[in-house]
Scaffold this motif. Structure first.
Motif, PDB file in Angstrom:
ATOM      1  N   LEU A   1       4.749   4.029 -34.689  1.00  0.00           N
ATOM      2  CA  LEU A   1       5.247   4.296 -35.777  1.00  0.00           C
ATOM      3  C   LEU A   1       5.563   6.002 -35.971  1.00  0.00           C
ATOM      4  CD1 LEU A   1       3.526   1.734 -37.448  1.00  0.00           C
ATOM      5  CD2 LEU A   1       5.705   1.233 -36.462  1.00  0.00           C
TER       6      LEU A   1
ATOM      7  N   ASP B   1      -0.672  -7.730 -37.176  1.00  0.00           N
ATOM      8  CA  ASP B   1      -1.610  -6.644 -38.039  1.00  0.00           C
ATOM      9  C   ASP B   1      -2.961  -6.995 -38.922  1.00  0.00           C
ATOM     10  OD1 ASP B   1      -2.037  -3.424 -37.484  1.00  0.00           O
ATOM     11  OD2 ASP B   1      -1.126  -3.842 -39.568  1.00  0.00           O
TER      12      ASP B   1
ATOM     13  N   MET C   1      -0.027   1.835 -31.946  1.00  0.00           N
ATOM     14  CA  MET C   1       1.612   1.145 -33.083  1.00  0.00           C
ATOM     15  C   MET C   1       0.979   2.410 -33.470  1.00  0.00           C
ATOM     16  SD  MET C   1       0.699  -1.898 -35.325  1.00  0.00           S
ATOM     17  CE  MET C   1      -0.547  -0.602 -36.272  1.00  0.00           C
TER      18      MET C   1
ATOM     19  N   ARG D   1       4.713  -7.300 -35.223  1.00  0.00           N
ATOM     20  CA  ARG D   1       3.393  -6.222 -36.664  1.00  0.00           C
ATOM     21  C   ARG D   1       3.114  -6.791 -37.419  1.00  0.00           C
ATOM     22  NH1 ARG D   1       5.563  -1.932 -36.300  1.00  0.00           N
ATOM     23  NH2 ARG D   1       7.309  -2.246 -38.561  1.00  0.00           N
ATOM     24  N   ARG D   2       4.103  -7.425 -38.040  1.00  0.00           N
ATOM     25  CA  ARG D   2       3.537  -8.372 -39.941  1.00  0.00           C
ATOM     26  C   ARG D   2       2.824  -8.982 -38.880  1.00  0.00           C
ATOM     27  NH1 ARG D   2       9.407  -7.557 -42.496  1.00  0.00           N
ATOM     28  NH2 ARG D   2       9.108  -5.240 -43.497  1.00  0.00           N
TER      29      ARG D   2
ATOM     30  N   ARG E   1      12.907   9.646 -35.491  1.00  0.00           N
ATOM     31  CA  ARG E   1      14.079   8.194 -35.710  1.00  0.00           C
ATOM     32  C   ARG E   1      14.974   9.686 -34.723  1.00  0.00           C
ATOM     33  NH1 ARG E   1      18.205   8.371 -38.815  1.00  0.00           N
ATOM     34  NH2 ARG E   1      17.270   9.000 -40.864  1.00  0.00           N
TER      35      ARG E   1
ATOM     36  N   ALA F   1       3.175  -4.446 -31.548  1.00  0.00           N
ATOM     37  CA  ALA F   1       3.654  -4.401 -32.867  1.00  0.00           C
ATOM     38  C   ALA F   1       3.974  -3.088 -32.908  1.00  0.00           C
ATOM     39  CB  ALA F   1       1.341  -4.308 -33.572  1.00  0.00           C
ATOM     40  N   GLY F   2       3.954  -1.790 -32.600  1.00  0.00           N
ATOM     41  CA  GLY F   2       4.555  -0.968 -32.332  1.00  0.00           C
ATOM     42  C   GLY F   2       6.000  -0.758 -32.933  1.00  0.00           C
ATOM     43  N   TYR F   3       6.754  -1.550 -31.606  1.00  0.00           N
ATOM     44  CA  TYR F   3       7.828  -1.487 -31.714  1.00  0.00           C
ATOM     45  C   TYR F   3       9.099  -3.157 -32.239  1.00  0.00           C
ATOM     46  CZ  TYR F   3      12.212  -1.268 -28.060  1.00  0.00           C
ATOM     47  OH  TYR F   3      13.279  -1.161 -28.090  1.00  0.00           O
ATOM     48  N   SER F   4       7.908  -3.541 -32.854  1.00  0.00           N
ATOM     49  CA  SER F   4       8.823  -5.382 -33.140  1.00  0.00           C
ATOM     50  C   SER F   4       8.082  -5.015 -34.532  1.00  0.00           C
ATOM     51  CB  SER F   4       7.786  -6.232 -33.362  1.00  0.00           C
ATOM     52  OG  SER F   4       8.781  -7.542 -32.751  1.00  0.00           O
ATOM     53  N   THR F   5       8.928  -5.016 -35.893  1.00  0.00           N
ATOM     54  CA  THR F   5       8.576  -5.344 -36.706  1.00  0.00           C
ATOM     55  C   THR F   5       7.796  -6.618 -37.338  1.00  0.00           C
ATOM     56  OG1 THR F   5       9.866  -3.511 -37.832  1.00  0.00           O
ATOM     57  CG2 THR F   5       9.240  -5.196 -39.218  1.00  0.00           C
ATOM     58  N   LEU F   6       8.549  -7.669 -36.927  1.00  0.00           N
ATOM     59  CA  LEU F   6       7.902  -8.981 -36.555  1.00  0.00           C
ATOM     60  C   LEU F   6       6.740  -9.006 -36.058  1.00  0.00           C
ATOM     61  CD1 LEU F   6       8.135 -11.376 -37.630  1.00  0.00           C
ATOM     62  CD2 LEU F   6       9.280 -12.123 -35.523  1.00  0.00           C
TER      63      LEU F   6
END
Length: 273
Positions: A161, A111, A157, A107-108, A165, A100-105
């Motif tokens: 996040l 989560d 997660m 996670r949405r 960066r 979930a932390g690595y992939s935005t899709l």
């Protein structure tokens, strides 16, 4: 350095020298003072000690349970349940939190559901797990794993996040591959938060085991709590609570000590009083 944290020792020049006392000694001061104070209040008639027994009665109960072998049996049963449930919860929480932390899709996608499930009280899972898994060990371990899962998931997660960066971009500048980026950048960056998540999950594991052992258990510290409540034995209830506190502190210390070698690189602020 405060006076309670130091002891006198002879110095090379013949004068006294202050050396730090072990940390656990300082940590024992407050509970010992509270225990002595309550014991004195009961002995001098300031309190009856009927519903809240003095430490002498609690330790007498612990001694009787230990002498009969019951205490070791109950501690072993509870510790095994927590260990298995903790292991399952950590594995599931780590994997879900990392994805979930690595992939935005992802996670949405997962989560919102997990955040909703996280709000369900532990006791609300009991009837469902009994229906699904029966009243034996599987349902108890599953309940503990659920309690451990959520803090580990959130910790992993959130740690991913919160990784700067710019650090990741530096790794890409040096052309680190995906596995190398994870090993040399992401893992060290999330490790401190991960350790805290493990400790939080372990604490919830010890809390959830009480609800788990309310599900018809015939042994375990939770069983001692129920038995003491049904038979009107407040000294047994307090003794079981004390065992939970000691076991929780010991296991938390083991996790902290085991992770310390991997966190030596940290240069955090520490105030020495």
């Amino acid at each position: 350095m405060s006076a309670v944290e130091t002891t006198a020792a002879p110095a090379s020049d013949g004068g006294p020298r202050l050396i730090p006392a072990p940390r656990f000694v300082v940590g024992l001061i407050l509970p010992i003072l509270l225990a002595v104070g309550w014991e004195a209040a009961v002995r001098f008639g300031l309190a009856t000690g009927r519903l809240m027994p003095p430490p002498s009665r609690v330790f007498a109960t612990l001694w009787e349970l230990a002498a009969s072998g019951e205490l070791a049996r109950h501690i072993a049963a509870t510790s095994l349940r927590v260990a298995v449930g903790f292991g399952l919860g950590v594995v599931a929480g780590t994997l879900a939190g990392a994805v979930a932390g690595y992939s935005t899709l992802v996670r949405r996608l997962i989560d919102p559901t997990l955040q909703g499930l996280r709000s369900i009280p532990s006791i609300a899972w009991v009837p469902l797990f009994i229906l699904w898994l029966g009243i034996f060990e599987e349902s108890k371990v599953a309940l503990i794993a659920v309690g451990v899962f959520f803090p580990v998931y959130l910790g992993v997660m959130g740690a991913i996040l919160s990784v700067d960066r710019k650090i990741v971009e530096v790794g890409r500048v040096f052309r680190l591959t995906g596995p190398a980026l994870v090993r040399r950048i992401l893992l060290p960056a999330i490790l401190p938060a991960y350790v805290l998540a493990l400790r939080s999950g372990l604490g919830l594991g010890w809390m959830f085991v009480v609800a788990a052992e309310f599900m018809g258990a015939s042994e375990g510290l939770g069983y001692l709590l129920v038995d003491g409540q049904q038979l009107g034995k407040p000294d047994q209830i307090v003794a079981a609570i004390l065992c939970f506190a000691v076991l929780g502190k010991i296991t938390d210390g083991l996790v902290a000590a085991g992770s310390a070698p991997f966190l030596r690189w940290q240069d955090n602020f520490r105030r020495e009083d």
